[in-house]
Design an enzyme around this catalytic site. Sequence first.
Site, mmCIF file in Angstrom:
data_model
loop_
_atom_site.group_PDB
_atom_site.id
_atom_site.type_symbol
_atom_site.label_atom_id
_atom_site.label_comp_id
_atom_site.label_asym_id
_atom_site.label_seq_id
_atom_site.Cartn_x
_atom_site.Cartn_y
_atom_site.Cartn_z
ATOM 1 N N ASN A 1 52.233 44.820 -42.254
ATOM 2 C CA ASN A 1 51.580 45.945 -41.594
ATOM 3 C C ASN A 1 51.961 45.999 -40.121
ATOM 4 O OD1 ASN A 1 50.428 46.280 -44.061
ATOM 5 N ND2 ASN A 1 48.446 45.409 -43.512
ATOM 6 N N HIS B 1 57.507 43.342 -40.251
ATOM 7 C CA HIS B 1 58.021 44.713 -40.135
ATOM 8 C C HIS B 1 57.729 45.304 -38.757
ATOM 9 C CE1 HIS B 1 58.129 45.240 -44.812
ATOM 10 N NE2 HIS B 1 59.109 44.486 -44.346
HETATM 11 C C1 BJW Z 1 44.755 47.554 -52.311
HETATM 12 C C2 BJW Z 1 43.741 48.281 -51.749
HETATM 13 C C3 BJW Z 1 42.646 47.611 -51.421
HETATM 14 C C4 BJW Z 1 45.404 49.693 -52.125
HETATM 15 N N1 BJW Z 1 42.601 46.264 -51.656
HETATM 16 N N2 BJW Z 1 44.796 46.291 -52.589
HETATM 17 C C5 BJW Z 1 66.872 43.078 -52.347
HETATM 18 C C6 BJW Z 1 66.828 43.836 -53.508
HETATM 19 C C7 BJW Z 1 66.759 45.224 -53.451
HETATM 20 C C8 BJW Z 1 66.715 45.884 -52.237
HETATM 21 C C9 BJW Z 1 66.779 45.139 -51.092
HETATM 22 C C10 BJW Z 1 66.852 43.768 -51.149
HETATM 23 N N3 BJW Z 1 66.875 43.303 -49.865
HETATM 24 C C11 BJW Z 1 66.790 44.342 -49.040
HETATM 25 C C12 BJW Z 1 66.740 45.478 -49.744
HETATM 26 C C13 BJW Z 1 66.629 46.853 -49.190
HETATM 27 C C14 BJW Z 1 65.228 47.198 -48.716
HETATM 28 C C15 BJW Z 1 64.281 47.154 -49.899
HETATM 29 O O1 BJW Z 1 63.533 46.242 -50.117
HETATM 30 N N4 BJW Z 1 64.241 48.215 -50.682
HETATM 31 C C16 BJW Z 1 63.317 48.270 -51.808
HETATM 32 C C17 BJW Z 1 62.581 49.583 -51.753
HETATM 33 C C18 BJW Z 1 64.046 47.984 -53.084
HETATM 34 N N5 BJW Z 1 64.785 46.306 -47.650
HETATM 35 C C19 BJW Z 1 65.148 46.478 -46.405
HETATM 36 O O2 BJW Z 1 65.918 47.368 -46.085
HETATM 37 C C20 BJW Z 1 64.599 45.513 -45.370
HETATM 38 N N6 BJW Z 1 65.647 45.043 -44.552
HETATM 39 C C21 BJW Z 1 66.446 44.028 -44.932
HETATM 40 O O3 BJW Z 1 66.270 43.395 -45.949
HETATM 41 O O4 BJW Z 1 67.489 43.766 -44.040
HETATM 42 C C22 BJW Z 1 68.594 43.049 -44.529
HETATM 43 C C23 BJW Z 1 69.436 44.028 -45.339
HETATM 44 C C24 BJW Z 1 69.856 45.195 -44.759
HETATM 45 C C25 BJW Z 1 70.612 46.098 -45.490
HETATM 46 C C26 BJW Z 1 70.889 45.849 -46.830
HETATM 47 C C27 BJW Z 1 70.419 44.677 -47.419
HETATM 48 C C28 BJW Z 1 69.697 43.742 -46.654
HETATM 49 C C29 BJW Z 1 63.654 46.234 -44.432
HETATM 50 C C30 BJW Z 1 62.443 46.758 -45.107
HETATM 51 C C31 BJW Z 1 61.608 47.524 -44.095
HETATM 52 C C32 BJW Z 1 60.417 48.216 -44.751
HETATM 53 N N7 BJW Z 1 59.864 49.119 -43.816
HETATM 54 C C33 BJW Z 1 58.617 49.801 -44.163
HETATM 55 C C34 BJW Z 1 58.322 50.809 -43.027
HETATM 56 C C35 BJW Z 1 57.864 50.035 -41.784
HETATM 57 C C36 BJW Z 1 57.431 50.949 -40.693
HETATM 58 C C37 BJW Z 1 56.280 51.818 -41.089
HETATM 59 O O5 BJW Z 1 55.163 51.322 -41.279
HETATM 60 O O6 BJW Z 1 56.506 53.033 -41.197
HETATM 61 O O7 BJW Z 1 57.560 48.858 -44.292
HETATM 62 S S1 BJW Z 1 58.650 50.610 -45.759
HETATM 63 C C38 BJW Z 1 56.966 50.259 -46.150
HETATM 64 O O8 BJW Z 1 56.914 49.372 -47.304
HETATM 65 C C39 BJW Z 1 56.421 49.453 -44.963
HETATM 66 C C40 BJW Z 1 55.607 48.400 -45.652
HETATM 67 O O9 BJW Z 1 55.417 47.291 -44.796
HETATM 68 C C41 BJW Z 1 56.432 48.102 -46.859
HETATM 69 C C42 BJW Z 1 55.661 47.421 -47.977
HETATM 70 O O10 BJW Z 1 54.641 48.268 -48.454
HETATM 71 P P1 BJW Z 1 53.238 47.647 -48.896
HETATM 72 O O11 BJW Z 1 52.578 47.060 -47.725
HETATM 73 O O12 BJW Z 1 53.430 46.784 -50.072
HETATM 74 O O13 BJW Z 1 52.428 48.980 -49.256
HETATM 75 P P2 BJW Z 1 52.364 49.774 -50.652
HETATM 76 O O14 BJW Z 1 51.797 51.107 -50.378
HETATM 77 O O15 BJW Z 1 53.662 49.736 -51.343
HETATM 78 O O16 BJW Z 1 51.344 48.920 -51.527
HETATM 79 C C43 BJW Z 1 49.978 48.848 -51.195
HETATM 80 C C44 BJW Z 1 49.304 48.011 -52.257
HETATM 81 O O17 BJW Z 1 47.956 47.846 -51.916
HETATM 82 C C45 BJW Z 1 49.341 48.657 -53.639
HETATM 83 O O18 BJW Z 1 49.698 47.674 -54.608
HETATM 84 C C46 BJW Z 1 47.882 49.104 -53.863
HETATM 85 O O19 BJW Z 1 47.513 49.036 -55.224
HETATM 86 C C47 BJW Z 1 47.145 48.083 -53.052
HETATM 87 N N8 BJW Z 1 45.849 48.486 -52.542
HETATM 88 N N9 BJW Z 1 44.166 49.611 -51.647
HETATM 89 C C48 BJW Z 1 43.662 45.655 -52.240
HETATM 90 N N10 BJW Z 1 41.578 48.196 -50.855
#
Ligand code: BJW
Length: 260
Positions: A109, A126
């Site tokens: 977050n 992040h």
């Molecule tokens: C509750 C609840 C309640 C609701 N109680 N629960 C390996 C494999 C495949 C792809 C890749 C890989 N390595 C890297 C990649 C590419 C990419 C990636 O992962 N893509 C995937 C989509 C497949 N990753 C990257 O690009 C990362 N960089 C990197 O690895 O650099 C090296 C590299 C570069 C180039 C190529 C390869 C490697 C960077 C990732 C950056 C993510 N950025 C964001 C935006 C940040 C800024 C912003 O806030 O705007 O980060 S995207 C967004 O997703 C944000 C979050 O931190 C992140 C995760 O989301 P999160 O927190 O899990 O939220 P939700 O909404 O998904 O889930 C919420 C959960 O809560 C749900 O399950 C609900 O059910 C639950 N919930 N209420 C408990 N009350």
Amino acid sequence: MLTDANIRRAAEWISQAKSVVVLTGAGVSAESGLTTFRAPEEGMWSKYDPMELATIDAFNRDPELVTRWYHWRFTKALDVEPNPGHAALANLQRWLDGAHKRFTLITQNVDGLHQRAGSTGVIEIHGSILRWRCTETGEEMPLTDVSFETFPVPSEAGGLMRPCVVWFGEMLPPEAIEGATAALSSCDVFLSIGTSATVYPAAGFIEIARTAGAKTIEVNRDPTPIGGGVDRAIAGQSGVVLPHLVELLKQMGDGRDELE
Ligand code: BJW
């Protein structure tokens, strides 16, 4: 309905652990009123395309749109308050400190709510929406020093100001990855809380902890890809489950004097 046996077992593991690592995601801030990313109806990505907002290409293409979106996001982040889930994690840290156990809070977050609830040493993998930096010099400044009279915001060095968050395709801060990996590689208990566990490298942290021999626990309102493989999956809202978990720890001995 809380699965009490799972929460009790999680509390026992934490009370017996020497080192605990927690990974949080947007779900932990949901009860504060911040929107998560991937929920089918209410999630931000159901309304907006992440590739139009959370990449450097998007920023270069349309800096006004991206700046307005992040300005709205940080205004929201400042408007809301930490919820009982944030408070419970700060309380858990105090309990573990009092029991001379290691605790590491890694968050995806960018909203600063863990720190506002009293958590310290938080690893923000992040980045943070509360700091912005110049695209030319990389110089960072707290959001209080950023003037949003225009969108995008020009920097003194002739560039633009952008939020210090990690967009898709960008590297995570090296010191954050190093700190997270070190803690994960030597933890006894790993909790994944309020994250969909779909964004890497954070989604792979559970494997590092598992390889280190840690018990793995998930707290989530909804099913996730890792839910079937953890040692204990606790279904529920973090703002309900976590205070209950800490309440159980309170009854278990060491460190309880540190609890408020
Ligand atoms: C509750 C609840 C309640 C609701 N109680 N629960 C390996 C494999 C495949 C792809 C890749 C890989 N390595 C890297 C990649 C590419 C990419 C990636 O992962 N893509 C995937 C989509 C497949 N990753 C990257 O690009 C990362 N960089 C990197 O690895 O650099 C090296 C590299 C570069 C180039 C190529 C390869 C490697 C960077 C990732 C950056 C993510 N950025 C964001 C935006 C940040 C800024 C912003 O806030 O705007 O980060 S995207 C967004 O997703 C944000 C979050 O931190 C992140 C995760 O989301 P999160 O927190 O899990 O939220 P939700 O909404 O998904 O889930 C919420 C959960 O809560 C749900 O399950 C609900 O059910 C639950 N919930 N209420 C408990 N009350």
